[in-house]
Design a protein around this motif. Structure first.
Motif, PDB file in Angstrom:
ATOM      1  N   UNK A 178       1.018  -0.597   0.132  1.00  0.00           N
ATOM      2  CA  UNK A 178       0.062  -0.459  -0.070  1.00  0.00           C
ATOM      3  C   UNK A 178       0.538   1.099  -0.059  1.00  0.00           C
ATOM      4  N   UNK A 181       2.645   2.766  -3.785  1.00  0.00           N
ATOM      5  CA  UNK A 181       2.744   3.484  -4.470  1.00  0.00           C
ATOM      6  C   UNK A 181       2.883   5.103  -3.691  1.00  0.00           C
ATOM      7  N   UNK A 182       2.691   5.547  -3.240  1.00  0.00           N
ATOM      8  CA  UNK A 182       2.385   6.380  -3.263  1.00  0.00           C
ATOM      9  C   UNK A 182       4.417   7.467  -2.888  1.00  0.00           C
ATOM     10  N   UNK A 185       5.457   8.285  -6.158  1.00  0.00           N
ATOM     11  CA  UNK A 185       5.103   9.743  -6.349  1.00  0.00           C
ATOM     12  C   UNK A 185       6.301  10.054  -5.482  1.00  0.00           C
ATOM     13  N   UNK A 188       9.953   9.596  -7.360  1.00  0.00           N
ATOM     14  CA  UNK A 188       9.766  10.709  -8.740  1.00  0.00           C
ATOM     15  C   UNK A 188      10.006  12.015  -8.238  1.00  0.00           C
ATOM     16  N   UNK A 189       9.242  12.772  -7.492  1.00  0.00           N
ATOM     17  CA  UNK A 189       9.205  14.113  -7.153  1.00  0.00           C
ATOM     18  C   UNK A 189      10.657  14.182  -6.607  1.00  0.00           C
ATOM     19  N   UNK A 192      13.647  13.430  -8.916  1.00  0.00           N
ATOM     20  CA  UNK A 192      13.810  14.804 -10.656  1.00  0.00           C
ATOM     21  C   UNK A 192      13.769  15.882  -9.886  1.00  0.00           C
ATOM     22  N   UNK A 193      13.975  16.406  -8.521  1.00  0.00           N
ATOM     23  CA  UNK A 193      14.122  17.456  -8.861  1.00  0.00           C
ATOM     24  C   UNK A 193      16.127  17.922  -7.848  1.00  0.00           C
ATOM     25  N   UNK A 210      14.065  16.503 -19.475  1.00  0.00           N
ATOM     26  CA  UNK A 210      14.451  15.273 -19.225  1.00  0.00           C
ATOM     27  C   UNK A 210      15.580  15.252 -18.163  1.00  0.00           C
ATOM     28  N   UNK A 213      14.355  12.455 -15.645  1.00  0.00           N
ATOM     29  CA  UNK A 213      14.216  10.539 -16.118  1.00  0.00           C
ATOM     30  C   UNK A 213      15.727  10.127 -15.983  1.00  0.00           C
TER      31      UNK A 213
END
Lengths: 400, 489
Positions: A178, A181-182, A185, A188-189, A192-193, A210, A213
């Motif tokens: 459970x 999944x968050x 997220x 990814x945030x 990336x930053x 990009x 990524x």
């Protein structure tokens, strides 16, 4: 489908771990101390130390980021095959607190790594426009957030899984699924930053959507190479000899192959679009990497990071034989290092490759400390998640 | 035999849930799927739907005829907005066409066995969507009798297409995707076509299915070759799934136009394509499983999995929107900044906010298991996502073109009735093909579904020693449904 018999397997790292931890830790500290000393003695205001240290720091940190992604991915997909190799991944992802400490030398040298943190920023109107984001206090706040979040996530998944070793409670697996999944997220945030902050802002005029990524794809390539190497070393030490089979190595090889191709796809997308559009503010970054000695370096990256591993890893036999897989993985890992070097160095040394003793010391130092931390993490629980409800599935896994 | 379908969406990590429910065995799967095509006549609803679709296709033909006879002036395009509905529709339909090959190739390589229930259906949808997509670039060129110049054919004028143009790469990318998808779809269907041939009661069916099943006998050697070929085709099709929409994104990103030129376009377009493709599969399969009695083959768990993929790819798309926005500010480039503010607050802001609410907010519903389990929610959400993805392409194309660097060259774009009816007509073509497919071809890959049923694995688990070669298992045993223990017990 035979379930592998692990009753005779040695599932604990045991006393040897402490020795490795102390030894590697000592080597690491000595090497970093030597690098710092060399930096203080040099006349460039610590710049050569800072950039070399940045390269080593980012290289090893990306391996941990790849590991965190792998752990999250295993949970979010409810994967069965990878249960037996999840512990080493959890151990690698468990190094974020160490890297939070290791980032101190970087944070003291921001002015010599990032033009926006130095004196010239005031006279540059482009940088003035970005000052709301690229400024030292906000950078530090973000930095603390990244390492805090990653440490928490990695520690949660490692601890929960270790807790399951005793109880075998399937509810813990559901809980981890459970949260994964968050977790993805958030990952990814932050990743990336982080990539924008730590490497892209080395050239603060340049930007690429990009970029996050790109660094992510390289991180996963690096981690996918480290995982079979770590597992093979554990097996060489006489641990988990039956649990991890050639079937798992085969899958790890496939994953490495997939991410090598993914990296190439992302790298090509970024390069081709910038080359094609030929907008000066974008091409400056590539121009630096395609002139002087860096042009040959870029070519090596193209061949070594994509063409060669592509043909190496496409073969089933290479992925299933430990010796050949170890070679391919070592090669890919080296290429990931070159990739990070290529991302980091041209900004401070545009006319030469800038490789020096400093790099050797920093890589040895950060690397040895990472080995110490990973070994320590591995020694804290069993080497495979013995309480995982999908362990049987993983033990009897076969590629058909 | 009507039994309540057990809930296989319950999460229990100790068990891999049964994929096919309702106590089916090999025979009942064949009867259910093949029976749909063997009915002497389809239900009345099929005729109504077919008539409507055919009428819409007629509208499409009429509009294209009008366009060809009159010229592209019948559309609302202008200078600078040289691409409007035509290319929006092209990208929309190509995007829809991504789910099929993703399911049959990438999910195959990922060993996602649940894909077997939906792959045939999704592949067919892919092919029909690509057919619709291919139409638009062909008719938007103006003098469409010269559309063959898109292909590098030697001709007496010595005119070659510009090989350095992404528009030409598109021709290759889309056509190779079309052919490989078609091949994949057809090859996967051969064993099922042979089943239909063997069951055929009329001479015509025997001959037609007989020809297309290529003499399939189901021998060991044939299966061996088949599985090999399937794996190889999957490996070859995987890069195609990614390449098509990447090349489509190059059409925009290789330019210098703010809002078009950004490096994240290739992976972001691919994520968006998978997102819209899955939404379309969902939208079609919900009524299909209802009307054709396939609820125990395409179960709630299948819908649950699909909605998770929709959530994942939708979040990627939303993430890309955010990164684009951030980078427009971070770049310090006034044109970039203007473009994005103009999208959100300019004359086309209504389209932008439709896009954001459909593509970013709607899939967030799927964080909740309860909503993933509700058919009305899934159905409405999948329609909204398709609307949103159409608007995404519209926003990208029209806002950037209508407001470029020089205010002197700004112009707005309003579609004419011809464009709107052509778009509506393309749905007619799509559904016409689709209805023919569900009438004459097996919409579930019977052979593949059987391979993931417990009857196919009698050497392991609690099924050991039960059942026989034909997949008949004692009914009692099969009815335990989703509560088998995997592995040993």
């Amino acid at each position: 489908m035979q379930r592998a018999d692990i009753t005779k397997d040695n599932l604990q790292l045991g006393a040897r771990a402490a020795k490795v931890t102390w030894l590697a830790g000592a080597i690491g500290l000595v090497a970093i101390a030597a690098a710092v000393l060399l930096g203080l003695l040099s006349s460039d205001g610590g710049e050569s130390f800072a950039t070399a240290y940045l390269t080593a720091f980012v290289f090893f940190l990306t391996l941990a980021l790849g590991a965190l992604f792998f752990v999250l991915l295993q949970h979010v997909t409810g994967a069965g095959w990878g249960v037996v190799v999840r512990r080493p991944a959890e151990a690698i992802a468990g190094v974020f607190p160490l890297f939070a400490v290791l980032s101190i030398p970087l944070l003291f040298n921001l002015h010599s790594i990032y033009p926006w943190a130095g004196g010239e920023a005031a006279s540059d109107h482009v940088l003035a426009g970005k000052a709301a984001y690229l400024n030292v206090p906000f950078f530090l706040i973000r930095w603390i957030a990244y390492f805090g979040i990653w440490s928490l996530m990695a520690s949660y998944f490692r601890r929960t899984s270790a807790r399951q070793d005793g109880s075998g409670d399937p509810a813990l697996t559901i809980k981890m699924e459970r949260l994964s999944a968050p977790g993805m997220v958030v990952f990814a945030l932050t990743a990336t930053f982080f990539s924008f902050d730590v490497l892209m802002s080395r050239d603060p005029h340049w930007y690429s959507t990009i970029y996050g990524v790109y660094l992510f794809s390289g991180s996963v390539v690096g981690f996918c190479a480290v995982l079979p190497l770590l597992t093979l070393s554990l097996q060489r030490w006489g641990r988990i000899q039956h649990a991890v089979t050639r079937e798992h190595y085969h899958d790890l090889g496939k994953l490495t192959f997939a991410f090598v191709v993914f990296w190439a796809y992302i790298a090509f997308s970024q390069f081709m679009l910038m080359w094609y559009s030929n907008i000066p503010e974008e091409t400056s970054w590539y121009l630096r990497r395609l002139s002087g000695p860096w042009s040959g370096f870029s070519l090596i990256l193209l061949l070594g990071h994509f063409v060669i591993p592509f043909w190496l890893l496409i073969s089933r036999g290479v992925k299933r034989r430990p010796a050949t897989l170890a070679f391919a993985a070592s090669w890919v890992l080296l290429m990931h290092l070159l990739d990070v070097y290529w991302l980091t160095m041209p900004e401070s040394s545009p006319t030469s490759l800038g490789f020096s003793l400093m790099h050797v010391l920093c890589l040895a130092g950060v690397g040895a400390l990472m080995i110490a931390a990973v070994t320590y993490n591995l020694s804290r629980s069993a080497l495979i998640p013995v309480g995982d409800p999908r362990l049987d599935e993983s033990l009897s896994f076969e590629n058909v | 035999m009507k039994t309540a379908i057990p809930d296989s969406t319950v999460d229990d990590p100790r068990v891999r849930p049964e994929l096919i429910l309702g106590g089916n065995d090999f025979t009942t799967v064949t009867d259910k799927v093949a029976g749909l095509m063997e009915r002497p006549r389809p239900p009345r609803a099929w005729y109504i739907a077919f008539a409507v679709s055919l009428a819409l296709t007629g509208v499409l033909v009429a509009m294209i005829g009008y366009l060809v006879l009159t010229g592209v002036g019948v559309w609302g395009l202008n200078n600078p907005v040289g691409w409007g509905f035509d290319i929006t529709n092209f990208v929309f339909w190509v995007g829809i066409g991504h789910a099929g090959t993703l399911i049959s190739a990438i999910l195959f390589l990922f060993r996602q066995k649940w894909r077997t229930s939906i792959n045939r259906f999704a592949e067919a949808m892919t092919i029909f969507a690509v057919v619709c997509a291919g139409l638009f670039p062909a008719i938007h060129v103006g003098r469409i009798w010269l559309a063959w110049w898109l292909f590098p054919l030697p001709n007496q004028q010595q005119v070659w297409p510009n090989f350095r143009s992404p528009l030409l790469w598109d021709v290759f990318a889309v056509s190779s995707y079309m052919f490989v998808s078609l091949m994949f779809w057809y090859m996967g269907m051969i064993p099922d076509l042979a089943t239909l041939r063997d069951r055929a009661k009329t001479k015509v069916r025997q001959i037609v299915y007989g020809i297309f099943s290529l003499g399939w006998r189901g021998s060991n050697r044939q299966w061996h070759r088949y599985e090999r070929a399937y794996l190889l085709l999957a490996a070859l099709a995987t890069p195609l799934v990614v390449s098509v929409h990447s090349v489509v994104s190059f059409d925009f990103a290789a330019s210098q136009l703010p809002g078009w030129h950004t490096t994240v376009f290739p992976p972001y377009f691919v994520a968006g394509a998978i997102f819209s493709g899955f939404a379309m599969v969902m939208m079609l399969i919900i009524p299909a499983r209802q009307y054709f009695g396939l609820k125990d083959i395409v179960t709630m768990r299948h819908l649950d999995n699909m909605s998770k993929i929709i959530l994942a790819t939708g979040s990627m798309v939303g993430f890309a929107y955010a990164i684009e926005f951030f980078m427009a500010w971070y770049s310090g480039n006034p044109y970039e900044m203007f473009t994005f503010l103009n999208r959100a607050m300019g004359p086309y802001s209504w389209a932008y906010w439709i896009m954001v609410s459909c593509n970013v907010l709607t899939p967030q519903l799927f964080w909740f298991k309860k909503l993933r389990g509700s058919i009305p929610v899934l159905f409405v959400a999948s329609i909204l996502i398709n609307v949103g993805m159409w608007f995404e392409r519209f926003v990208i194309i029209v806002t950037s073109l209508s407001r470029d660097f020089l205010p002197g060259s700004w112009l707005s774009y309003t579609p004419t009735y011809v464009e709107i009816l052509t778009f509506a007509g393309s749905f007619g073509l799509f559904f016409t093909l689709f209805l023919l497919f569900v009438r004459y071809l097996p919409m579930v890959a019977m052979a593949e579904v059987k391979s993931v049923m417990p009857q196919a694995h009698l050497e392991e688990g609690i099924h050991k020693g039960l059942g026989d070669y034909w997949g008949d298992m004692p009914q009692q045993h099969g009815e335990k449904g989703g509560h088998h223990r995997g592995g040993k017990s």
